[in-house]
Design a protein around this motif. Structure first.
Motif, short mmCIF file in Angstrom:
data_model
loop_
_atom_site.label_atom_id
_atom_site.label_comp_id
_atom_site.label_asym_id
_atom_site.label_seq_id
_atom_site.Cartn_x
_atom_site.Cartn_y
_atom_site.Cartn_z
N TYR A 24 77.99 -16.81 -30.40
CA TYR A 24 79.26 -16.10 -30.52
C TYR A 24 79.13 -14.63 -30.10
O TYR A 24 79.97 -14.10 -29.36
CB TYR A 24 79.75 -16.21 -31.98
CG TYR A 24 80.72 -15.13 -32.39
CD1 TYR A 24 82.06 -15.21 -32.05
CD2 TYR A 24 80.29 -14.02 -33.12
CE1 TYR A 24 82.96 -14.20 -32.43
CE2 TYR A 24 81.16 -13.03 -33.51
CZ TYR A 24 82.50 -13.13 -33.15
OH TYR A 24 83.37 -12.14 -33.52
N LYS A 27 78.93 -14.20 -26.35
CA LYS A 27 80.25 -14.37 -25.74
C LYS A 27 81.14 -13.14 -26.00
O LYS A 27 81.85 -12.69 -25.10
CB LYS A 27 80.94 -15.62 -26.31
CG LYS A 27 80.33 -16.92 -25.85
CD LYS A 27 80.67 -17.19 -24.41
CE LYS A 27 80.18 -18.54 -23.96
NZ LYS A 27 80.48 -18.79 -22.54
N ARG A 33 85.28 -16.40 -23.73
CA ARG A 33 85.67 -17.32 -24.79
C ARG A 33 84.55 -18.31 -25.05
O ARG A 33 83.70 -18.55 -24.18
CB ARG A 33 86.96 -18.05 -24.42
CG ARG A 33 88.10 -17.09 -24.11
CD ARG A 33 89.43 -17.79 -24.06
NE ARG A 33 89.82 -18.30 -25.37
CZ ARG A 33 90.24 -17.56 -26.39
NH1 ARG A 33 90.33 -16.25 -26.26
NH2 ARG A 33 90.58 -18.12 -27.53
N LEU A 34 84.55 -18.89 -26.25
CA LEU A 34 83.55 -19.89 -26.60
C LEU A 34 84.27 -21.20 -26.90
O LEU A 34 85.12 -21.27 -27.78
CB LEU A 34 82.75 -19.43 -27.82
CG LEU A 34 81.48 -20.22 -28.19
CD1 LEU A 34 80.55 -19.33 -29.02
CD2 LEU A 34 81.76 -21.50 -28.95
N SER A 35 83.96 -22.24 -26.15
CA SER A 35 84.56 -23.56 -26.37
C SER A 35 83.62 -24.39 -27.25
O SER A 35 82.44 -24.53 -26.95
CB SER A 35 84.83 -24.27 -25.05
OG SER A 35 83.67 -24.31 -24.24
N PHE A 36 84.16 -24.89 -28.33
CA PHE A 36 83.37 -25.57 -29.36
C PHE A 36 83.99 -26.94 -29.63
O PHE A 36 85.11 -27.04 -30.11
CB PHE A 36 83.37 -24.69 -30.62
CG PHE A 36 82.54 -25.19 -31.77
CD1 PHE A 36 81.55 -26.15 -31.62
CD2 PHE A 36 82.76 -24.68 -33.05
CE1 PHE A 36 80.79 -26.59 -32.69
CE2 PHE A 36 82.01 -25.10 -34.14
CZ PHE A 36 81.03 -26.06 -33.96
N TRP A 58 87.51 -15.45 -34.90
CA TRP A 58 87.77 -16.81 -34.41
C TRP A 58 88.75 -16.82 -33.24
O TRP A 58 88.92 -17.85 -32.59
CB TRP A 58 88.29 -17.69 -35.54
CG TRP A 58 87.23 -18.02 -36.55
CD1 TRP A 58 87.03 -17.40 -37.75
CD2 TRP A 58 86.20 -19.01 -36.44
NE1 TRP A 58 85.95 -17.95 -38.39
CE2 TRP A 58 85.42 -18.93 -37.62
CE3 TRP A 58 85.87 -19.95 -35.47
CZ2 TRP A 58 84.32 -19.77 -37.85
CZ3 TRP A 58 84.78 -20.79 -35.69
CH2 TRP A 58 84.02 -20.69 -36.86
N ILE A 61 87.41 -18.15 -29.98
CA ILE A 61 86.84 -19.51 -30.01
C ILE A 61 87.93 -20.55 -29.87
O ILE A 61 88.99 -20.45 -30.49
CB ILE A 61 86.05 -19.72 -31.31
CG1 ILE A 61 84.86 -18.74 -31.36
CG2 ILE A 61 85.56 -21.17 -31.43
CD1 ILE A 61 84.11 -18.73 -32.65
#
Length: 221
Positions: A24, A27, A33-36, A58, A61
């Motif tokens: 995180y 990023k 952005r962080l794709s989870f 958040w 994310i």
């Protein structure tokens, strides 16, 4: 393939959280952005509860699902509901960051719509999620890709799966393996033993087809 061994589920969760925060922060520093991608089943419940407690932004994310049972999002059997109840409703995240698999149309339409949603998210380029969390069934299945399934080596994004217990929608092994990091969550000794037992059964078992280079196994000793 990297293997992280811990003596307890608490220690395993703490390590996952530490690694997740590190990802995180990278990023955030890069203003990306962080794709989870989330998983279903009972195995991630305590992990989700802990994730809900961490103090991060958040808003950078985006949450996806690796598979979903073709049931209402209000059903106790819904992977969405599990993640929502244990995790999502407890964090500050915008609805536009939540990319759930809808189940309010025909199963084929829902699968097609999710494929389109993912294509659009990645701007019609290569689909490569940052973090893809996976559980493993006792038969070695991952997401809703089961042993000897016709979907095991097919190229697709999202597709219906017809089974006796539930109809489902799953992302493909190809999509899973293109992820930057694949996190296999084996949160008890029984799961760890099953994993190594399944390793002897070859490529017909879905979990044995994970991309070794990108996979991190979180397991109990």
């Amino acid at each position: 393939m990297k293997i992280i061994n811990k003596k307890s589920e608490k220690s395993l969760i703490d390590q996952f959280i530490k690694d997740f925060k590190k990802e995180y922060l990278i990023k955030k520093k890069q203003k990306q952005r962080l794709s989870f991608v989330l998983t279903g089943g009972k195995s991630p419940i305590k992990l989700y509860r802990k994730l809900a407690q961490i103090n991060i932004d958040w808003s950078i994310i985006d949450l996806f699902w690796g598979d979903e049972r073709y049931v209402s999002h209000q059903s106790m059997n819904s992977n969405y509901k599990l993640a929502f109840d244990k995790f999502i409703k407890k964090i500050k995240i915008n609805k536009k960051n939540i990319f759930s698999i809808k189940t309010n149309k025909s199963i084929s339409k829902c699968s097609t719509d999710y494929s389109k949603k993912i294509k659009k998210y990645f701007k019609y380029k290569k689909i490569n999620f940052d973090y893809f969390l996976l559980g493993m069934g006792e038969d070695g299945h991952i997401a809703s890709i089961f042993p000897d399934s016709e979907n095991l080596h097919k190229i697709f994004i999202a597709k219906p799966v017809i089974r006796k217990d539930f109809e489902r929608i799953t992302l493909s092994l190809n999509v899973i393996n293109n992820s930057k990091k694949i996190l296999l969550w084996l949160n008890n000794k029984k799961k760890s033993k099953i994993f190594f037992k399944m390793k002897k059964k070859g490529k017909k078992i879905p979990v044995n087809n994970l991309n070794n280079k990108n996979t991190i196994i979180y397991k109990i000793n």
